[in-house]
Write a protein that holds these residues in place. Sequence first.
Motif, PDB file in Angstrom:
ATOM      1  N   LYS A 197       0.816  -1.212   0.000  1.00 14.77           N
ATOM      2  CA  LYS A 197       0.000   0.000   0.000  1.00 14.77           C
ATOM      3  C   LYS A 197       0.855   1.270   0.000  1.00 14.77           C
ATOM      4  O   LYS A 197       0.424   2.304  -0.502  1.00 14.77           O
ATOM      5  CB  LYS A 197      -0.937  -0.004   1.212  1.00 14.77           C
ATOM      6  N   ILE A 198       2.015   1.197   0.605  1.00 13.55           N
ATOM      7  CA  ILE A 198       2.932   2.340   0.585  1.00 13.55           C
ATOM      8  C   ILE A 198       4.319   1.798   0.229  1.00 13.55           C
ATOM      9  O   ILE A 198       4.758   0.808   0.813  1.00 13.55           O
ATOM     10  CB  ILE A 198       2.998   3.055   1.946  1.00 13.55           C
ATOM     11  N   PHE A 307       1.994  -6.283   7.375  1.00 14.27           N
ATOM     12  CA  PHE A 307       3.425  -6.250   7.708  1.00 14.27           C
ATOM     13  C   PHE A 307       4.173  -5.186   6.906  1.00 14.27           C
ATOM     14  O   PHE A 307       3.690  -4.707   5.888  1.00 14.27           O
ATOM     15  CB  PHE A 307       4.082  -7.625   7.494  1.00 14.27           C
ATOM     16  N   GLY A 308       5.335  -4.821   7.424  1.00 12.36           N
ATOM     17  CA  GLY A 308       6.204  -3.864   6.738  1.00 12.36           C
ATOM     18  C   GLY A 308       7.572  -4.494   6.533  1.00 12.36           C
ATOM     19  O   GLY A 308       8.023  -5.284   7.360  1.00 12.36           O
ATOM     20  N   SER A 323       8.423  -0.930   2.412  1.00 12.24           N
ATOM     21  CA  SER A 323       7.011  -0.924   2.027  1.00 12.24           C
ATOM     22  C   SER A 323       6.137  -1.425   3.158  1.00 12.24           C
ATOM     23  O   SER A 323       6.618  -2.066   4.097  1.00 12.24           O
ATOM     24  CB  SER A 323       6.776  -1.756   0.768  1.00 12.24           C
ATOM     25  N   TYR A 324       4.876  -1.114   3.044  1.00  7.88           N
ATOM     26  CA  TYR A 324       3.881  -1.509   4.039  1.00  7.88           C
ATOM     27  C   TYR A 324       2.725  -2.186   3.311  1.00  7.88           C
ATOM     28  O   TYR A 324       2.190  -1.626   2.357  1.00  7.88           O
ATOM     29  CB  TYR A 324       3.411  -0.254   4.790  1.00  7.88           C
TER      30      TYR A 324
ATOM     31  N   ASP B  60       4.772   3.062  11.841  1.00 10.75           N
ATOM     32  CA  ASP B  60       5.227   2.296  10.680  1.00 10.75           C
ATOM     33  C   ASP B  60       4.663   2.888   9.384  1.00 10.75           C
ATOM     34  O   ASP B  60       5.392   3.084   8.405  1.00 10.75           O
ATOM     35  CB  ASP B  60       4.783   0.839  10.849  1.00 10.75           C
ATOM     36  N   VAL B  61       3.370   3.195   9.397  1.00  9.71           N
ATOM     37  CA  VAL B  61       2.732   3.779   8.203  1.00  9.71           C
ATOM     38  C   VAL B  61       3.326   5.166   7.935  1.00  9.71           C
ATOM     39  O   VAL B  61       3.632   5.510   6.789  1.00  9.71           O
ATOM     40  CB  VAL B  61       1.199   3.869   8.399  1.00  9.71           C
ATOM     41  N   ASN B  64       6.932   4.891   6.416  1.00 11.75           N
ATOM     42  CA  ASN B  64       6.878   4.448   5.013  1.00 11.75           C
ATOM     43  C   ASN B  64       6.343   5.543   4.098  1.00 11.75           C
ATOM     44  O   ASN B  64       6.836   5.747   2.996  1.00 11.75           O
ATOM     45  CB  ASN B  64       6.010   3.194   4.894  1.00 11.75           C
ATOM     46  N   ARG B  65       5.317   6.239   4.578  1.00 13.61           N
ATOM     47  CA  ARG B  65       4.706   7.297   3.756  1.00 13.61           C
ATOM     48  C   ARG B  65       5.666   8.467   3.555  1.00 13.61           C
ATOM     49  O   ARG B  65       5.759   9.014   2.466  1.00 13.61           O
ATOM     50  CB  ARG B  65       3.424   7.778   4.457  1.00 13.61           C
ATOM     51  N   SER B  68       8.289   7.413   1.153  1.00 14.56           N
ATOM     52  CA  SER B  68       7.769   7.275  -0.212  1.00 14.56           C
ATOM     53  C   SER B  68       7.620   8.607  -0.933  1.00 14.56           C
ATOM     54  O   SER B  68       7.527   8.639  -2.149  1.00 14.56           O
ATOM     55  CB  SER B  68       6.426   6.538  -0.205  1.00 14.56           C
ATOM     56  N   ARG B 177      -4.149   5.210   7.022  1.00 16.85           N
ATOM     57  CA  ARG B 177      -3.440   5.771   5.863  1.00 16.85           C
ATOM     58  C   ARG B 177      -3.990   7.145   5.498  1.00 16.85           C
ATOM     59  O   ARG B 177      -3.233   8.043   5.128  1.00 16.85           O
ATOM     60  CB  ARG B 177      -3.553   4.839   4.665  1.00 16.85           C
TER      61      ARG B 177
END
Lengths: 380, 189
Positions: A197-198, A307-308, A323-324, B60-61, B64-65, B68, B177
């Motif tokens: 997703k990311i 998971f990441g 990534s996630y 974590d999100v 990553n974001r 990215s 997200r």
Amino acid sequence: MLACGLWGLSGCAAAPDAVTAEDRVRGGTPLIAVFPVENLSGRPAPLGEVRRLLIERTRAYGLRVLDEAALERAVARHRVRYTAGVERAFAKALEQETGAEAILIPSLELYDEANPPRVALFARLASTGEAPTVRWLDGAGAAGHDSPGILGVGLIEDPRALLGRAVDSLARSLARHVSEGGERLAGRPAARKFQPKIVFRSDALDPVRAYSVAVIPFFNKSARKHAGEIIALHMMRTLMGFPGLGVVEPGLVREELLRFRIIMSEGVSLPETETILGAVNGDLVLNGEVLEYTDPRGLYGAPAVDFGVLFIERSTRRVVYSSYSHNAGDDRVFFFDWGRVNTAHAMASRMAWAIGERMLLAPAATGAPQTPAGQADRRR
Amino acid sequence: MASRGILWAFMVALLASCGPMVTGSAYRDPNMDFGAIQSVGVMPFQNLSREATAADRVRDVFINRLLSTGAVYVHPVGEVARAAARSEIQSPAAPSPDEVIKLGALLKAQAIITGVVQEYGEMRSGSSTANAISVSVQMLEAQTGKIVWTASSTKGGIDIWDRLFGGGGRPMNDVTRGAVNDLIDKLFK
């Protein structure tokens, strides 16, 4: 008429393939030592039966398996307690003392006898000798209601039958690998819904270059026991499917972590990355965390995986891919359960393959937009 | 006639004073050169919700974001944990300005980001349920330990559709997200 129809339908069901003459591997096959089954299911399981079935099916496909007594003698002589991986000294000793050229390490991920039953397992082949390497890794995961067919003729209610099919598919895959001289398993392109997703992907990552990857057990923040090891196996299986990528035997990574007394409380740091990669002569270290890995019980509910992953490169000392991913088994399922995934194993393997595609294939080849990943995700 | 005009003006002033004070949900230091920030360290988020893993999930999100976007490099969490241990920070989720300066020097980062997860999970109102998240983050300059950017975001919750037709709202991961994307948008605005 009805009998004819039923006979025809049963022919369409996914029956276990019989051992054919083409499948049999003839002459020059390596002598394989089959290690005890690693239990990652988190509950009691018939590990002895899984191992017995695996040895039986492996022999049926024409592969040579090391005598049980000879393996036991070697394990006892070298006081080997850890059998979920291969350590350098034992790999060398096993080759010298028994003549075994490879070790088969099975790992049971799931064994659920509830109706419908669910089974998932991995197996990997590591070489013996001075420098053990992972030669082959595959997994199989299935639920009794994966292919129910018309009037439920395809339902499997016996967990032993499901286990037999899963073991057979692994043995067949191994035999094919040996007969084809070490050909890599090619996965199917993952559906769009399983893509991470990311995504962050650095330009420093060269899809053409050969990399050796050391996989460090993932941090498990989920309620499922051993979810970190399971996702690590899914990722290893994916990496083994891409040409130019090699995976360092996890037993060697564990040996080095213990030798350097590396204890990671939250994640891998740069000095630890350098130490591990230096010791195993790797280029990338793979680490990450698992937030959810759930298999439903019974007919209702859907598996969920979250998971990441993080790849750090040795030369640049920087994160080159991150990534996630998260999915549920009923994502984008609207009518008659079409596209539903019934086991976390089947879903995680597709999610892991989608990560490999995003990481190692050129953007055009994966169908992804030719823009930085972040921008592409933002537009969605 | 004049008295009526004064009365109208008074009424308008009274009504205006009763209205809520509108403030933004983000702050940016006008003197800060955000273009100079090449790498950041994201500290563990503080968890004020009932869900034990909420802070780890959101962090974590967020990492990553942020990675990215390609605009800044985010140090691996293990490296941040190592730097926090070496600089003997008592509370990594809420470092003091001095500790931020130490961390910045160890990580070779230009900024440190901290965060708080206030709400995470299912919320209920009558017979309706939906997932919701409320998170705030702040960026501290590594040279001075000063706050240069803060933002907060709340996403999810029960809307009119959920009240009328039920449905349970969006999945928690999607809501998370959405909130993180909102925060990042506020940073790059």
